[in-house]
Design an enzyme around this catalytic site. Structure first.
Site, PDB file in Angstrom:
ATOM      1  N   ASP A 292       0.851  -1.197   0.000  1.00 40.95           N
ATOM      2  CA  ASP A 292       0.000   0.000   0.000  1.00 40.95           C
ATOM      3  C   ASP A 292       0.883   1.242   0.000  1.00 40.95           C
ATOM      4  O   ASP A 292       1.059   1.900   1.020  1.00 40.95           O
ATOM      5  CB  ASP A 292      -0.935  -0.015   1.215  1.00 40.95           C
ATOM      6  CG  ASP A 292      -1.931  -1.165   1.152  1.00 40.95           C
ATOM      7  OD1 ASP A 292      -2.339  -1.525   0.025  1.00 40.95           O
ATOM      8  OD2 ASP A 292      -2.286  -1.709   2.205  1.00 40.95           O
TER       9      ASP A 292
ATOM     10  N   LYS B 115     -11.197  -6.064  -6.005  1.00 43.46           N
ATOM     11  CA  LYS B 115     -12.556  -6.101  -5.418  1.00 43.46           C
ATOM     12  C   LYS B 115     -13.616  -5.776  -6.471  1.00 43.46           C
ATOM     13  O   LYS B 115     -14.358  -4.793  -6.360  1.00 43.46           O
ATOM     14  CB  LYS B 115     -12.647  -5.142  -4.237  1.00 43.46           C
ATOM     15  CG  LYS B 115     -11.733  -5.532  -3.063  1.00 43.46           C
ATOM     16  CD  LYS B 115     -12.040  -4.711  -1.833  1.00 43.46           C
ATOM     17  CE  LYS B 115     -11.254  -5.140  -0.608  1.00 43.46           C
ATOM     18  NZ  LYS B 115      -9.833  -4.773  -0.644  1.00 43.46           N
TER      19      LYS B 115
ATOM     20  N   ASP C 283     -19.689  -5.877 -10.671  1.00 48.03           N
ATOM     21  CA  ASP C 283     -20.314  -5.194 -11.814  1.00 48.03           C
ATOM     22  C   ASP C 283     -21.233  -6.200 -12.500  1.00 48.03           C
ATOM     23  O   ASP C 283     -21.404  -7.319 -11.999  1.00 48.03           O
ATOM     24  CB  ASP C 283     -19.205  -4.674 -12.770  1.00 48.03           C
ATOM     25  CG  ASP C 283     -19.638  -3.417 -13.521  1.00 48.03           C
ATOM     26  OD1 ASP C 283     -20.798  -3.368 -13.972  1.00 48.03           O
ATOM     27  OD2 ASP C 283     -18.811  -2.497 -13.655  1.00 48.03           O
ATOM     28  N   ILE C 284     -21.788  -5.831 -13.641  1.00 46.10           N
ATOM     29  CA  ILE C 284     -22.645  -6.776 -14.361  1.00 46.10           C
ATOM     30  C   ILE C 284     -21.780  -7.937 -14.867  1.00 46.10           C
ATOM     31  O   ILE C 284     -20.551  -7.813 -15.000  1.00 46.10           O
ATOM     32  CB  ILE C 284     -23.410  -6.105 -15.527  1.00 46.10           C
ATOM     33  CG1 ILE C 284     -22.430  -5.493 -16.545  1.00 46.10           C
ATOM     34  CG2 ILE C 284     -24.370  -5.036 -15.004  1.00 46.10           C
ATOM     35  CD1 ILE C 284     -23.097  -5.080 -17.852  1.00 46.10           C
TER      36      ILE C 284
ATOM     37  N   ASN D 232     -21.120  -9.544 -17.672  1.00 41.16           N
ATOM     38  CA  ASN D 232     -20.236  -9.430 -18.830  1.00 41.16           C
ATOM     39  C   ASN D 232     -18.947  -8.689 -18.467  1.00 41.16           C
ATOM     40  O   ASN D 232     -17.844  -9.091 -18.852  1.00 41.16           O
ATOM     41  CB  ASN D 232     -21.005  -8.695 -19.939  1.00 41.16           C
ATOM     42  CG  ASN D 232     -20.193  -8.546 -21.194  1.00 41.16           C
ATOM     43  OD1 ASN D 232     -19.743  -9.536 -21.765  1.00 41.16           O
ATOM     44  ND2 ASN D 232     -19.999  -7.308 -21.624  1.00 41.16           N
ATOM     45  N   THR D 233     -19.080  -7.618 -17.697  1.00 39.03           N
ATOM     46  CA  THR D 233     -17.922  -6.799 -17.330  1.00 39.03           C
ATOM     47  C   THR D 233     -16.999  -7.559 -16.374  1.00 39.03           C
ATOM     48  O   THR D 233     -15.775  -7.531 -16.533  1.00 39.03           O
ATOM     49  CB  THR D 233     -18.415  -5.482 -16.686  1.00 39.03           C
ATOM     50  OG1 THR D 233     -19.284  -4.841 -17.608  1.00 39.03           O
ATOM     51  CG2 THR D 233     -17.261  -4.556 -16.364  1.00 39.03           C
TER      52      THR D 233
ATOM     53  N   THR E 283     -14.423  -5.408   6.579  1.00 39.82           N
ATOM     54  CA  THR E 283     -14.293  -5.323   8.051  1.00 39.82           C
ATOM     55  C   THR E 283     -14.575  -3.915   8.571  1.00 39.82           C
ATOM     56  O   THR E 283     -14.675  -3.715   9.768  1.00 39.82           O
ATOM     57  CB  THR E 283     -12.898  -5.777   8.509  1.00 39.82           C
ATOM     58  OG1 THR E 283     -11.935  -5.207   7.631  1.00 39.82           O
ATOM     59  CG2 THR E 283     -12.765  -7.276   8.482  1.00 39.82           C
TER      60      THR E 283
ATOM     61  N   GLY F 202       0.305  -5.425   6.107  1.00 41.32           N
ATOM     62  CA  GLY F 202       0.762  -4.209   5.445  1.00 41.32           C
ATOM     63  C   GLY F 202       1.729  -3.448   6.318  1.00 41.32           C
ATOM     64  O   GLY F 202       2.916  -3.781   6.419  1.00 41.32           O
ATOM     65  N   ARG F 203       1.187  -2.416   6.998  1.00 40.86           N
ATOM     66  CA  ARG F 203       2.027  -1.466   7.729  1.00 40.86           C
ATOM     67  C   ARG F 203       3.027  -2.048   8.718  1.00 40.86           C
ATOM     68  O   ARG F 203       4.145  -1.526   8.816  1.00 40.86           O
ATOM     69  CB  ARG F 203       1.127  -0.406   8.386  1.00 40.86           C
ATOM     70  CG  ARG F 203       0.587   0.560   7.331  1.00 40.86           C
ATOM     71  CD  ARG F 203      -0.640   1.277   7.810  1.00 40.86           C
ATOM     72  NE  ARG F 203      -1.779   0.372   7.939  1.00 40.86           N
ATOM     73  CZ  ARG F 203      -2.998   0.762   8.296  1.00 40.86           C
ATOM     74  NH1 ARG F 203      -3.227   2.024   8.579  1.00 40.86           N
ATOM     75  NH2 ARG F 203      -3.978  -0.111   8.361  1.00 40.86           N
TER      76      ARG F 203
HETATM   77  O1  C5P Z   1      -1.515  -2.147   6.907  1.00 40.40           O
HETATM   78  P1  C5P Z   1      -2.451  -3.273   7.174  1.00 40.40           P
HETATM   79  O2  C5P Z   1      -1.794  -4.534   7.678  1.00 40.40           O
HETATM   80  O3  C5P Z   1      -3.631  -2.866   8.036  1.00 40.40           O
HETATM   81  O4  C5P Z   1      -3.032  -3.628   5.723  1.00 40.40           O
HETATM   82  C1  C5P Z   1      -4.073  -4.550   5.527  1.00 40.40           C
HETATM   83  C2  C5P Z   1      -4.367  -4.705   4.072  1.00 40.40           C
HETATM   84  O5  C5P Z   1      -5.461  -5.612   3.929  1.00 40.40           O
HETATM   85  C3  C5P Z   1      -4.779  -3.425   3.362  1.00 40.40           C
HETATM   86  O6  C5P Z   1      -4.264  -3.523   2.033  1.00 40.40           O
HETATM   87  C4  C5P Z   1      -6.284  -3.486   3.349  1.00 40.40           C
HETATM   88  O7  C5P Z   1      -6.825  -2.831   2.230  1.00 40.40           O
HETATM   89  C5  C5P Z   1      -6.528  -4.982   3.244  1.00 40.40           C
HETATM   90  N1  C5P Z   1      -7.823  -5.420   3.757  1.00 40.40           N
HETATM   91  C6  C5P Z   1      -8.224  -5.236   5.072  1.00 40.40           C
HETATM   92  N2  C5P Z   1      -9.441  -5.684   5.485  1.00 40.40           N
HETATM   93  C7  C5P Z   1     -10.266  -6.289   4.634  1.00 40.40           C
HETATM   94  C8  C5P Z   1      -9.872  -6.507   3.306  1.00 40.40           C
HETATM   95  C9  C5P Z   1      -8.629  -6.048   2.897  1.00 40.40           C
HETATM   96  O8  C5P Z   1      -7.479  -4.689   5.876  1.00 40.40           O
HETATM   97  N3  C5P Z   1     -11.430  -6.750   5.051  1.00 40.40           N
END
Ligand code: C5P
Length: 232
Positions: A12, A63, A66-67, A69-70, A117, A207-208
């Site tokens: 991210d 994520k 959509d319809i 076909n898309t 979430t 992530g972080r």
């Molecule tokens: O930085 P962190 O560990 O919170 O990042 C979590 C990642 O998981 C982010 O990319 C966030 O968009 C994704 N995510 C989430 N909860 C969800 C679905 C995806 O935190 N329900």
């Protein structure tokens, strides 16, 4: 599956250069690189092709909803990029089945987003949905399995009930992971890697705690070691 293959790092960051730097620092401590909406629209699609061509596993967290076909054509294009994982909102069977059709024979795993979430029972009520987030997540997980999906994205708190309902070969990818003592940031319901693995998660999205660490490689290695211990 080895411990490091279960770690998905959420890239991210603003752009592909920052993402490439992280990939180089973390290297073999992660199994999958997740490219989400922020990065997808700032060069992330090209990065996804580049990493896939190098033999890396890329998770396109698009994520889709959509319809039919898309969704079918978008899924086919993402499969052609060489991506390994893709997310689709798991609201309805038409969307899910069109993603399965779009994937065709490509080695692309499809994951349904059950309930974001960030949503609570009051948010669902506003949409006219009278179920708790946990019940809705479980029902959507069953729908995803019936549609031919490989798995779902679900919080660690729902992993055990989804595992029980869907069996052993349905994959559970769990975000909201925080090593003990780490900052929760904006995540409301966090879980340690150990607890999430024990609750039945197959893959952890982090992530972080990794990307903002002074030493991202060391942070990833510590989580892989914790996953290894939890699997024993
Ligand atoms: O930085 P962190 O560990 O919170 O990042 C979590 C990642 O998981 C982010 O990319 C966030 O968009 C994704 N995510 C989430 N909860 C969800 C679905 C995806 O935190 N329900």
């Amino acid at each position: 599956m080895k411990a490091h293959e279960r770690l998905i790092v959420a890239l991210d960051v603003k752009g592909p250069d920052e993402a490439r730097t992280l990939v180089a620092k973390i290297g073999a401590y992660a199994g999958v690189w997740k490219i989400g909406l922020e990065l997808l629209f700032s060069g992330g699609a090209e990065l996804a092709r580049e990493l896939s061509a190098q033999g890396q596993k890329v998770f396109v967290d698009a994520k889709l909803l959509d319809i039919s076909n898309t969704v079918e054509r978008a899924t086919a294009n993402i499969a052609a990029m060489g991506a390994a994982f893709l997310t689709i909102h798991g609201h309805d069977i038409k969307t899910l089945k069109s993603a399965v059709a779009g994937r065709g024979d490509a080695p692309l795993k499809l994951f349904a987003v059950t309930v974001l979430t960030s949503l609570n029972a009051a948010d669902l009520a506003e949409q006219g949905i009278d179920e708790s987030p946990a019940d809705l997540a479980l029902r959507r997980a069953e729908l995803a399995k019936k549609s031919g999906f490989d798995g779902v994205i679900a919080s660690g708190h729902e992993a055990a009930s989804i595992r029980e309902a869907t069996g052993d070969d349905f994959l559970i990818v769990t975000p909201g992971i925080r090593p003990a003592g780490a900052d929760a940031d904006d995540q409301a319901r966090v879980m340690t890697p150990t607890k999430a693995i024990r609750a039945g998660a197959d893959y952890l999205v982090v992530g972080r705690p990794i990307t903002q660490a002074t030493d991202p490689g060391a942070a990833a290695r510590a989580i892989v070691e914790e996953i290894e211990q939890a699997l024993v």
